[in-house]
Structure formats: C-alpha cells, structure tokens
Design a protein around this motif. Structure first.
Motif, PDB file in Angstrom:
ATOM      1  N   SER A  20       0.915  -1.050   0.023  1.00  0.00           N
ATOM      2  CA  SER A  20       0.020  -0.033   0.017  1.00  0.00           C
ATOM      3  C   SER A  20       0.839   1.249  -0.152  1.00  0.00           C
ATOM      4  CB  SER A  20      -1.109  -0.062   0.986  1.00  0.00           C
ATOM      5  OG  SER A  20      -0.326  -0.025   2.397  1.00  0.00           O
ATOM      6  N   TYR A  21       1.990   1.158   0.205  1.00  0.00           N
ATOM      7  CA  TYR A  21       3.165   2.359   0.352  1.00  0.00           C
ATOM      8  C   TYR A  21       4.167   1.872  -0.932  1.00  0.00           C
ATOM      9  CZ  TYR A  21       6.251   5.904   1.668  1.00  0.00           C
ATOM     10  OH  TYR A  21       6.977   6.995   1.552  1.00  0.00           O
ATOM     11  N   TRP A  22       4.240   2.859  -1.940  1.00  0.00           N
ATOM     12  CA  TRP A  22       5.380   2.585  -2.773  1.00  0.00           C
ATOM     13  C   TRP A  22       5.749   3.870  -3.296  1.00  0.00           C
ATOM     14  CZ3 TRP A  22       4.377   0.619  -8.533  1.00  0.00           C
ATOM     15  CH2 TRP A  22       5.593   0.256  -9.071  1.00  0.00           C
ATOM     16  N   ASP A  29       1.048   6.704  -0.416  1.00  0.00           N
ATOM     17  CA  ASP A  29       0.505   5.798   0.584  1.00  0.00           C
ATOM     18  C   ASP A  29      -0.848   5.784   0.218  1.00  0.00           C
ATOM     19  OD1 ASP A  29      -0.262   4.608   2.762  1.00  0.00           O
ATOM     20  OD2 ASP A  29       0.421   6.317   4.091  1.00  0.00           O
ATOM     21  N   GLN A  30      -1.175   4.317  -0.370  1.00  0.00           N
ATOM     22  CA  GLN A  30      -2.570   4.174  -0.512  1.00  0.00           C
ATOM     23  C   GLN A  30      -3.359   3.262   0.444  1.00  0.00           C
ATOM     24  OE1 GLN A  30      -2.878   3.332  -5.046  1.00  0.00           O
ATOM     25  NE2 GLN A  30      -1.714   4.882  -5.532  1.00  0.00           N
ATOM     26  N   LEU A  31      -3.033   3.133   1.707  1.00  0.00           N
ATOM     27  CA  LEU A  31      -3.381   2.439   2.501  1.00  0.00           C
ATOM     28  C   LEU A  31      -4.632   2.881   3.005  1.00  0.00           C
ATOM     29  CD1 LEU A  31      -3.087   0.171   4.795  1.00  0.00           C
ATOM     30  CD2 LEU A  31      -2.426   1.747   6.312  1.00  0.00           C
ATOM     31  N   ARG A  61      -0.265   1.756   9.824  1.00  0.00           N
ATOM     32  CA  ARG A  61       1.061   2.373   9.151  1.00  0.00           C
ATOM     33  C   ARG A  61       2.318   2.017  10.049  1.00  0.00           C
ATOM     34  NH1 ARG A  61      -2.629   6.989   8.023  1.00  0.00           N
ATOM     35  NH2 ARG A  61      -3.187   6.499   5.818  1.00  0.00           N
ATOM     36  N   ARG A  64       2.988  -1.452   9.309  1.00  0.00           N
ATOM     37  CA  ARG A  64       3.673  -1.712   7.708  1.00  0.00           C
ATOM     38  C   ARG A  64       5.209  -1.032   7.898  1.00  0.00           C
ATOM     39  NH1 ARG A  64       0.606   2.325   3.715  1.00  0.00           N
ATOM     40  NH2 ARG A  64       1.989   3.587   4.951  1.00  0.00           N
ATOM     41  N   ASP A  65       5.542  -0.120   8.528  1.00  0.00           N
ATOM     42  CA  ASP A  65       6.743   0.349   8.826  1.00  0.00           C
ATOM     43  C   ASP A  65       7.774  -0.593   9.494  1.00  0.00           C
ATOM     44  OD1 ASP A  65       5.895   2.576   7.641  1.00  0.00           O
ATOM     45  OD2 ASP A  65       5.902   3.749   9.477  1.00  0.00           O
TER      46      ASP A  65
END
Ligand SMILES: [Zn+2]
Length: 182
Positions: A20-22, A29-31, A61, A64-65
């Motif tokens: 979701s992050y690219w 960030d498309q989370l 988030r 995710r990190d």
C-alpha cells in the motif's frame, strides 16, 4: 536451496499491507480501510479486516513500517531479529492451530483491539514464510528509487527486483551503461 514459501491468504494480506506504500505510485501511501476490507473479503479473511476502521490507520501504518524494516534489514540475521521484535509486539502468546489444508501450524495469538487479529495474522504469515523459505527470501527491490519489499518465491531464490518492470528497467540501464563504455 531453500523451499518456496506457500502463498497462503494471510501472506497475500501481508503483501497488500506492505504494497500500500510505494514511491512509484501516486499518492505514495494508498493504505485505506476500504482497500484492506476488499482484500480481506477476496481472501476469505473478512473477520480480521472488517473490524478495521479509520482510527486503526495510524497503528496499521506503524505495523507496515515495522514489517518493511524486516525486509530492509541488512542481512538474514537482522531480518530474523526484526521479525521477532514485531512478533513480540503483536502477539499475546503462541498457539498450534489447524491450517486450512488440515496440517497444524504455529500462530501468534492476537492482542486485544481491532488491529490485534489483523496484526497477529499477517505477522504470523510472514514468520511462517521465513521459517519455510529462510530469511534470505525477504528483500527490497534493488531498483532505485523503488525499494519495494518482496518475498522471493522463485525456485532458485535469487530475486533482486520486486517486479518484471523493475527488472527490465535495471537490465536496460545496465545495457546502456555497457554500450556507453563500449
Ligand atoms: Zn521494484
């Protein structure tokens, strides 16, 4: 040569969170709750994604990190260390459970709260993938600025790029620099 980790639904959900992050997408960030719930429904994991709401986005988030840091760690031992740190944060113990294929597997028990089951599920899936395939199958794309995380599921286990386009871009850049030197 290590085994190719099976692509179980929970592992796909982990990849959805990570991707979701690219840096190469806009916005980067498309989370979103909608994205995670849609993935959960597709994967038959709605029971862990449906309880997620807007207030859960900051902790998601953060998760995710922390999971990205597993992939980005400099060597396999550091990847295992970071994965264990996340496991310790998300789990309230470990249990043996029946996998969908009828075998038994180890799984972290979730901590309370709406993010708890999701965090335990995706981290458990990554831990099983590391146990099955080895920590050298976790990496980040060698293409700059991509750096997307990937789980190498190739038979040889020598993946360096996240996807075919990154691989091709890097190959043609290398070709151009060779011809310039030529
Ligand atoms: Zn890439």
């Amino acid at each position: 040569m290590s085994a190719v980790p099976p692509l179980e639904p929970a592992l796909r959900l982990a990849v959805t969170l990570l991707h979701s992050y690219w840096v190469l997408q806009d916005p980067v960030d498309q989370l979103s709750v909608a994205r995670l719930r849609a993935a959960g429904r597709d994967l038959g994991l709605a029971e862990v994604t449906d309880p997620l709401g807007e207030p859960e986005l900051p902790p998601l988030r953060e998760l995710r990190d922390r999971l990205y840091a597993v992939f980005a760690a400099p060597d396999p031992a550091a990847r295992v260390t970071r994965l264990n740190e996340v496991l310790a944060q998300v789990s309230a113990g470990t249990a043996v459970e029946s996998a969908p294929d009828g075998t038994l597997r180890l799984t972290p028990l979730p901590r309370p709260g709406p993010v708890g089951p999701f965090a335990a599920l995706v981290t458990g899936a990554l831990a099983r993938a590391a146990a099955a395939g080895g920590p050298d199958r976790f990496g980040v794309c060698a293409a700059d600025p991509c750096r997307a995380p990937y789980l190498d599921r190739t038979r040889a286990g020598r993946q360096r790029y996240c996807c075919e386009p990154c691989n091709n871009r890097a190959a043609s850049a290398a070709y151009r620099s060779r011809s310039r030197r030529g």
